[in-house]
Design a protein around this motif. Sequence first.
Motif, PDB file in Angstrom:
ATOM      1  N   ARG A 144       0.830  -1.229  -0.048  1.00 29.76           N
ATOM      2  CA  ARG A 144       0.107   0.060  -0.069  1.00 29.76           C
ATOM      3  C   ARG A 144       0.784   1.261   0.105  1.00 29.76           C
ATOM      4  NH1 ARG A 144      -5.230   0.128   3.398  1.00 29.76           N
ATOM      5  NH2 ARG A 144      -5.177   2.010   2.336  1.00 29.76           N
ATOM      6  N   THR A 145       1.851   0.929   0.736  1.00 30.45           N
ATOM      7  CA  THR A 145       2.908   2.280   0.761  1.00 30.45           C
ATOM      8  C   THR A 145       3.483   2.500  -0.619  1.00 30.45           C
ATOM      9  OG1 THR A 145       3.364   1.487   3.089  1.00 30.45           O
ATOM     10  CG2 THR A 145       4.756   3.248   2.025  1.00 30.45           C
ATOM     11  N   PHE A 146       3.870   1.451  -0.998  1.00 30.80           N
ATOM     12  CA  PHE A 146       4.494   1.606  -2.384  1.00 30.80           C
ATOM     13  C   PHE A 146       3.540   2.313  -3.512  1.00 30.80           C
ATOM     14  CE2 PHE A 146       6.755  -0.233  -5.972  1.00 30.80           C
ATOM     15  CZ  PHE A 146       5.869  -0.874  -6.991  1.00 30.80           C
ATOM     16  N   ILE A 147       2.323   1.487  -3.554  1.00 31.41           N
ATOM     17  CA  ILE A 147       1.170   2.127  -4.538  1.00 31.41           C
ATOM     18  C   ILE A 147       1.110   3.629  -4.475  1.00 31.41           C
ATOM     19  CG2 ILE A 147      -1.162   1.987  -5.111  1.00 31.41           C
ATOM     20  CD1 ILE A 147       0.328   0.083  -6.567  1.00 31.41           C
ATOM     21  N   ARG A 148       1.041   3.995  -3.135  1.00 36.55           N
ATOM     22  CA  ARG A 148       0.729   5.429  -3.007  1.00 36.55           C
ATOM     23  C   ARG A 148       1.630   6.539  -3.371  1.00 36.55           C
ATOM     24  NH1 ARG A 148      -0.717   5.660   2.353  1.00 36.55           N
ATOM     25  NH2 ARG A 148      -1.718   3.609   2.538  1.00 36.55           N
ATOM     26  N   SER A 149       2.929   5.900  -3.073  1.00 39.06           N
ATOM     27  CA  SER A 149       4.193   6.990  -2.996  1.00 39.06           C
ATOM     28  C   SER A 149       4.873   6.804  -4.313  1.00 39.06           C
ATOM     29  CB  SER A 149       4.941   6.829  -1.927  1.00 39.06           C
ATOM     30  OG  SER A 149       5.402   5.333  -1.766  1.00 39.06           O
ATOM     31  N   LEU A 150       4.571   5.737  -5.364  1.00 37.03           N
ATOM     32  CA  LEU A 150       5.530   5.699  -6.395  1.00 37.03           C
ATOM     33  C   LEU A 150       5.325   6.378  -7.454  1.00 37.03           C
ATOM     34  CD1 LEU A 150       5.325   3.744  -9.053  1.00 37.03           C
ATOM     35  CD2 LEU A 150       4.321   2.195  -7.567  1.00 37.03           C
ATOM     36  N   LYS A 151       6.267   6.935  -8.086  1.00 41.76           N
ATOM     37  CA  LYS A 151       6.087   7.822  -9.380  1.00 41.76           C
ATOM     38  C   LYS A 151       6.511   6.992 -10.556  1.00 41.76           C
ATOM     39  CE  LYS A 151       8.185  11.597  -9.797  1.00 41.76           C
ATOM     40  NZ  LYS A 151       8.976  13.131  -9.882  1.00 41.76           N
ATOM     41  N   CYS A 152       7.565   6.236 -10.539  1.00 44.12           N
ATOM     42  CA  CYS A 152       7.890   5.588 -11.673  1.00 44.12           C
ATOM     43  C   CYS A 152       8.776   4.147 -11.182  1.00 44.12           C
ATOM     44  CB  CYS A 152       8.729   6.306 -12.907  1.00 44.12           C
ATOM     45  SG  CYS A 152      10.149   7.129 -12.036  1.00 44.12           S
TER      46      CYS A 152
END
Lengths: 586, 253
Positions: free
Chosen positions: B237-245
């Motif tokens: 969930r953290t990954f999905i919310r904060s990733l740009k690329c």
Amino acid sequence: MQKKTAYSFPDEILEHVFSFIQSVKDRNAASLVCKSWYEIERWCRRKIFVGNCYAVSPTMVIRRFPDIRSIELKGKPHFADFNLVPDGWGGYVLPWISKMAGAYPWLEEIRLKRMVVTDESLELVAKSFTNLQVLVLFSCEGFSTDGLAAIAAGCKNLRELDLRDSEVDDLSGHWLNHFPDTYTSLVSLNISCLGSDDVSFSALERLVGRCPNLRRLLLNREVPLDKIANLLSRAPQLIEFGTGTYAAELRSDVYSNLAEAFCNCKELKSLSGFWDAVPAYLPVIYSVCSRLTSLNLSYAPIQNPDLTKLVSQCPSLQRMLVLDYIEDSGLEVLASSCKDLQELRVFPSDPFGEEPNVSLTEKGLVAVSSGCPKLQSVLYFCRQMSNAALVTIAQNCPNFTRFRLCLLDPKIADYRTLQSLDVGFGAIVEHCKDLRRLSLSGLLTDCVFEYIGMHAKKLEMLSVAFAGESDLALHHVLSGCESLRKLEIMNCPFGDKALLANAAKLETMRSLWMSSCSVSLGACKMLGQKMPRLNIEVMDEKGPPDSRAESDPVDKLYIYRSVAGPRFDMPPFVWTMDEDFASELS
Amino acid sequence: MELQLGLALPPPPLIPIETFDLNSYGNYETREALGTNALSWPLLKLGPADNDINNIHHHNSSSSSSSSGGGAGCKKRSFDEAPFFDEKRNVPKTLHLLLWTNQPNDEDDDPSNVLHENSSSAIFKNDGEGLVGWPPVKTWRKKVHHQIPNGGAENNRLPAVENGIGGRASKSTYVKVKMEGVPIARKIDLSVHHSFEGLTNTLMRMFGISDGNRKSFKLTYQDREGDWLLAEDVPWRTFIRSLKCLKLIRSRG
């Protein structure tokens, strides 16, 4: 006295004569007259346009034209703009740059559209073409601000740098700083596509301040409104200006500075930008409005009455781009105020919404067609249309050269009669004898294609989606449209017959795109076998076509004429149907 | 709108043509039977017999001025009557690869191609964004519209705009993925993935990495602050919310 004939003129005289012939078509015609004209012409041709970078190889171009100073290349098919061409398809510019680096050291202008440009390419450009003056990257991708830094540092004679609609990887880097302090020759700069970290504002200010010939400056969204006044005051000679974000809290000092700055730009003719615009700051441009010939508000969420009020102040407008917030009422005002209008584009503010969010219908377009006698080019997104309206529009504007109508709901019928829109579009092609570009939408049967084939003799580009009932439609177009160069089709029930019956026609066109139609793999293979001067490319991301039956329809088909043979840089999801393909499978 | 047909007959074929049955299209034998002269005469002829294309059809002239009736003035024609030859036209006469037969094809006879209609809307929907490639709006413009500030409070004429931003996935769910050593980035739709496992599987497939080689790649991502992090270090969930690329790098050691 001995009569002088054409071929006994010294070459220099013919060269001098040819130097007055700028049009590519005329140059091509001249080169066909005789061998000596061909030779003379090819040595003095300075400018070439390659509409499809895979139609010819750089080696071939260099071999024929040894001294080119200006080149324009186009890569991906137009539907790439709408995500129909997967990443990695192709359109790489590096092979061209590499070859030209050695052959054209005096190259001055590079214009690319829909091509993949890497930082490596840009670095090579900066290193190889010391005299580069113009670099236009229109809808390109694959490069970052590092590449731009190389250009800034290396191209001392650069006049024009235009990145319109390109996708630039934003690495943090103050690439503008790489323009040396001694660099003062900038005339045109378009960085409107850049993201947040890309532009150091102070570097931009310094650059603008030291370039007295700067005439065109299109900023990116991140430049705040309160910085614009300063920038404009350093460049009051601007003719074309694009703001950054046009929203800020209303402050009287910012407001008055802006108003004064705009007022001092006595030559300003074109405005764009206006991202997130708020009505409060619109009046600062009123002093400029009466002179404006071009206004692009298509990123501005301004609504009526502010929007209409602004438009009504611009009687000299020739080109207007706007969101559908303008509504029918605003277009009526446009029609009565802007008698010089030549081009109108109305974009949808909510293209995926199910319900209309604004009151923009066919009536707005009818009003403009009636009020603006010089109207030539239209791109119009709306949600309802009638044959009656289209017929009226056609009768009002026989001078249309470009007519693109997009009804947001595919296959929508005439809302008044519930019939197809064949008659309406038929009227367009019948009345507008100079029509070069047409995009269709709405409920359309084979009939409209018969009208098109019958009347649209000057049509060069046709875009079709969700239309027609049978191959006869495609046949009408391919057999009737004499000037057709580009045909792009999506989601239409067109199969093999029309394509195969008109195979020869395909060699007279630049390209044909068909996606989500019913062309079978077998037909593609047949075309590939029989037409060596066409590249037949089948695109399918689900797997190789040989895993399916011959009669299965292909997902995407791109056919283009080429003297360079099949290309070798295809990604795994593109297969070329050349002679080898068929034989190795049978 | 009058239809005038100037008709010219095609050059007579060198070899008598047998009607070509489209159903046996994939049959290589049939094609070979047509012989090596295939290039010099039409393989499939439009119109049953050339001699019959002397019928000149006139249309009603009502179509341009009438607003009623879809196809008023446009008779639906079969292939036989198609105005194929126009002597004024400058289209090369060789290399027609198709001869119409007189036998109607299934799809011609079925005006309401219901199957196709259904398929166009069913197959090509792209989650959250309607039909792929439709409406033809550039990616640039899509992004802009999704970021238009919510004006609902002040202007209640635009509920749909408000819903458009709040209701559907307003941010594009596609992110760029690069693989180390590969110059061209790809794009991947995050909304269809719900775990690292699924995401990794898709990525391996996309870049053609075999199962055996999976171990030698690590997935990294750039977050909103611009920092590059290892994907496996954070919860999904953290990954999905904060990733740009995303970037696939080769793991060392």
